[in-house]
Design an enzyme around this catalytic site. Sequence first.
Site, PDB file in Angstrom:
ATOM      1  N   HIS A 201      -2.513  -2.282  13.166  1.00 41.37           N
ATOM      2  CA  HIS A 201      -3.282  -1.435  14.079  1.00 41.37           C
ATOM      3  C   HIS A 201      -2.564  -1.218  15.417  1.00 41.37           C
ATOM      4  CE1 HIS A 201      -6.952  -2.567  11.412  1.00 41.37           C
ATOM      5  NE2 HIS A 201      -6.304  -1.515  10.946  1.00 41.37           N
TER       6      HIS A 201
ATOM      7  N   HIS B 233      -6.355   4.196   1.873  1.00 42.92           N
ATOM      8  CA  HIS B 233      -7.094   2.980   1.486  1.00 42.92           C
ATOM      9  C   HIS B 233      -7.877   2.566   2.725  1.00 42.92           C
ATOM     10  CE1 HIS B 233      -3.846   3.236  -1.427  1.00 42.92           C
ATOM     11  NE2 HIS B 233      -4.454   2.335  -2.181  1.00 42.92           N
TER      12      HIS B 233
ATOM     13  N   SER C 248      -9.132   0.863  10.391  1.00 48.65           N
ATOM     14  CA  SER C 248      -8.331   2.058  10.687  1.00 48.65           C
ATOM     15  C   SER C 248      -9.191   3.321  10.829  1.00 48.65           C
ATOM     16  CB  SER C 248      -7.229   2.232   9.642  1.00 48.65           C
ATOM     17  OG  SER C 248      -7.728   2.056   8.334  1.00 48.65           O
TER      18      SER C 248
ATOM     19  N   GLU D 128     -11.407   5.825  -0.307  1.00 48.24           N
ATOM     20  CA  GLU D 128     -11.712   4.406  -0.567  1.00 48.24           C
ATOM     21  C   GLU D 128     -12.337   4.316  -1.949  1.00 48.24           C
ATOM     22  OE1 GLU D 128     -11.307   1.194   0.755  1.00 48.24           O
ATOM     23  OE2 GLU D 128     -12.379   0.713  -1.089  1.00 48.24           O
TER      24      GLU D 128
ATOM     25  N   ASP E  23      -9.131   7.531  -5.843  1.00 50.80           N
ATOM     26  CA  ASP E  23      -7.883   6.770  -5.769  1.00 50.80           C
ATOM     27  C   ASP E  23      -6.996   7.404  -4.689  1.00 50.80           C
ATOM     28  OD1 ASP E  23      -5.207   5.949  -6.162  1.00 50.80           O
ATOM     29  OD2 ASP E  23      -5.667   5.387  -8.231  1.00 50.80           O
ATOM     30  N   GLY E  24      -6.722   6.633  -3.669  1.00 45.05           N
ATOM     31  CA  GLY E  24      -5.969   7.163  -2.530  1.00 45.05           C
ATOM     32  C   GLY E  24      -4.539   7.546  -2.877  1.00 45.05           C
TER      33      GLY E  24
ATOM     34  N   ASP F 282      -2.342   1.849   2.930  1.00 43.87           N
ATOM     35  CA  ASP F 282      -2.660   0.448   3.231  1.00 43.87           C
ATOM     36  C   ASP F 282      -3.386  -0.207   2.060  1.00 43.87           C
ATOM     37  OD1 ASP F 282      -3.170  -1.908   4.588  1.00 43.87           O
ATOM     38  OD2 ASP F 282      -4.893  -1.095   5.682  1.00 43.87           O
TER      39      ASP F 282
HETATM   40  C1  LIG Z   1      -6.323  -3.443   3.232  1.00 41.41           C
HETATM   41  S1  LIG Z   1      -7.830  -2.665   2.875  1.00 41.41           S
HETATM   42  C2  LIG Z   1      -7.871  -1.289   3.942  1.00 41.41           C
HETATM   43  C3  LIG Z   1      -8.027  -1.589   5.394  1.00 41.41           C
HETATM   44  C4  LIG Z   1      -8.065  -0.391   6.299  1.00 41.41           C
HETATM   45  N1  LIG Z   1      -7.006   0.563   6.015  1.00 41.41           N
HETATM   46  C5  LIG Z   1      -7.956  -0.826   7.734  1.00 41.41           C
HETATM   47  O1  LIG Z   1      -6.848  -0.873   8.280  1.00 41.41           O
HETATM   48  O2  LIG Z   1      -8.995  -1.100   8.347  1.00 41.41           O
HETATM   49  C6  LIG Z   1      -7.482  -1.886   1.324  1.00 41.41           C
HETATM   50  C7  LIG Z   1      -8.638  -1.107   0.755  1.00 41.41           C
HETATM   51  O3  LIG Z   1      -8.164  -0.318  -0.341  1.00 41.41           O
HETATM   52  C8  LIG Z   1      -9.213  -0.209  -1.305  1.00 41.41           C
HETATM   53  N2  LIG Z   1      -8.561   0.233  -2.541  1.00 41.41           N
HETATM   54  C9  LIG Z   1      -7.956  -0.502  -3.498  1.00 41.41           C
HETATM   55  N3  LIG Z   1      -7.342   0.308  -4.390  1.00 41.41           N
HETATM   56  C10 LIG Z   1      -7.557   1.589  -3.977  1.00 41.41           C
HETATM   57  C11 LIG Z   1      -7.129   2.868  -4.436  1.00 41.41           C
HETATM   58  N4  LIG Z   1      -6.358   2.999  -5.534  1.00 41.41           N
HETATM   59  N5  LIG Z   1      -7.513   3.966  -3.745  1.00 41.41           N
HETATM   60  C12 LIG Z   1      -8.277   3.860  -2.629  1.00 41.41           C
HETATM   61  N6  LIG Z   1      -8.719   2.667  -2.135  1.00 41.41           N
HETATM   62  C13 LIG Z   1      -8.350   1.543  -2.801  1.00 41.41           C
HETATM   63  C14 LIG Z   1      -9.829  -1.577  -1.305  1.00 41.41           C
HETATM   64  O4  LIG Z   1     -11.152  -1.512  -1.799  1.00 41.41           O
HETATM   65  C15 LIG Z   1      -9.773  -1.951   0.193  1.00 41.41           C
HETATM   66  O5  LIG Z   1     -10.970  -1.599   0.845  1.00 41.41           O
END
Ligand SMILES: C[S@@+](CC[C@H](N)C(=O)[O-])C[C@H]1O[C@@H](n2cnc3c(N)ncnc32)[C@H](O)[C@@H]1O
Length: 281
Positions: free
Chosen positions: A19, A42, A100, A118, A144-145, A165
Amino acid sequence: MFSYRHGFHAGNHADVLKHVVLVQLLAHMGAKDKPFSFVDTHAGAGSYSLASEFARKNAEFETGIARLWGQERLPAALAAYLEQVRAINRDGKLRFYPGSPQIALQMARPQDRLHFFELHSTESAVLQAYFSKADRRISVRAVDGFDALRSVLPPPSRRGLALIDPSYEDKADYGKVVAAMRDALKRFATGIYAIWYPTVQRDESHRLAGELQKLTEGDWLHAALKVSAPPADGLGLYGSGLFVFNPPWNLEAALGESMPLLARLLGQDGKGSFKLQFRQT
Ligand SMILES: C[S@@+](CC[C@H](N)C(=O)[O-])C[C@H]1O[C@@H](n2cnc3c(N)ncnc32)[C@H](O)[C@@H]1O
């Protein structure tokens, strides 16, 4: 379905590094009037209560944000980051941690666009509820991101920043990051992309920055922070890194000022260290 919930980790050393960099990148995007798009592939749940059962379980924020909270006379990049954390803790007590999406919301202007992806159904529902549907700058999608990134590139204004992320709970994420970036750079070569990765005892984690470098002949920056020696049991996160494609010209100097202090404040048992590498063409 995966079990990762970012609430367990909110505000830990890895979030701090990620961050700090994100705030610098968003500030750069906001320095020109022209609109920008921010893509969070993500996104997590948006923001987190540090008093929640999740956050208190391992209290990871205590060896992360809590070590910076209340510090004064910080280098500019750390001060700018703390200002964003203070924005959701107006009474001066550290009770909430901005994810984020929250940081992006705080730093976006009326002309900007925010795309949050997400996949986890609970997290995406929280995100949907939290970010008002009435705010037309924001789109939240439970997709899916890695796949969805391509649907928003290139952005209409040709100014874009993406944060990638993943949780890396599934080791296939390392390969997916490289594939998504290869595709993203073809679609929008001038975008700024920040990829977070964990430092763990796994070859994929140590190789990722090198593989990302090979995708570009343009500028990049790599910042990595270790907070301890590798754990004796071979398990667990002992640092993290950010790889940035097309970093702003002043990011290296801003991090050069901040990383030594981050390593000192976040290092455990005096074992903090950092690496800062970049290529400017
Ligand atoms: C590290 S966390 C994200 C934190 C956030 N970016 C932040 O900085 O506050 C990763 C997130 O990705 C999600 N996730 C896992 N696989 C994913 C995918 N293929 N596409 C989107 N989200 C996904 C998880 O559920 C989780 O909430």
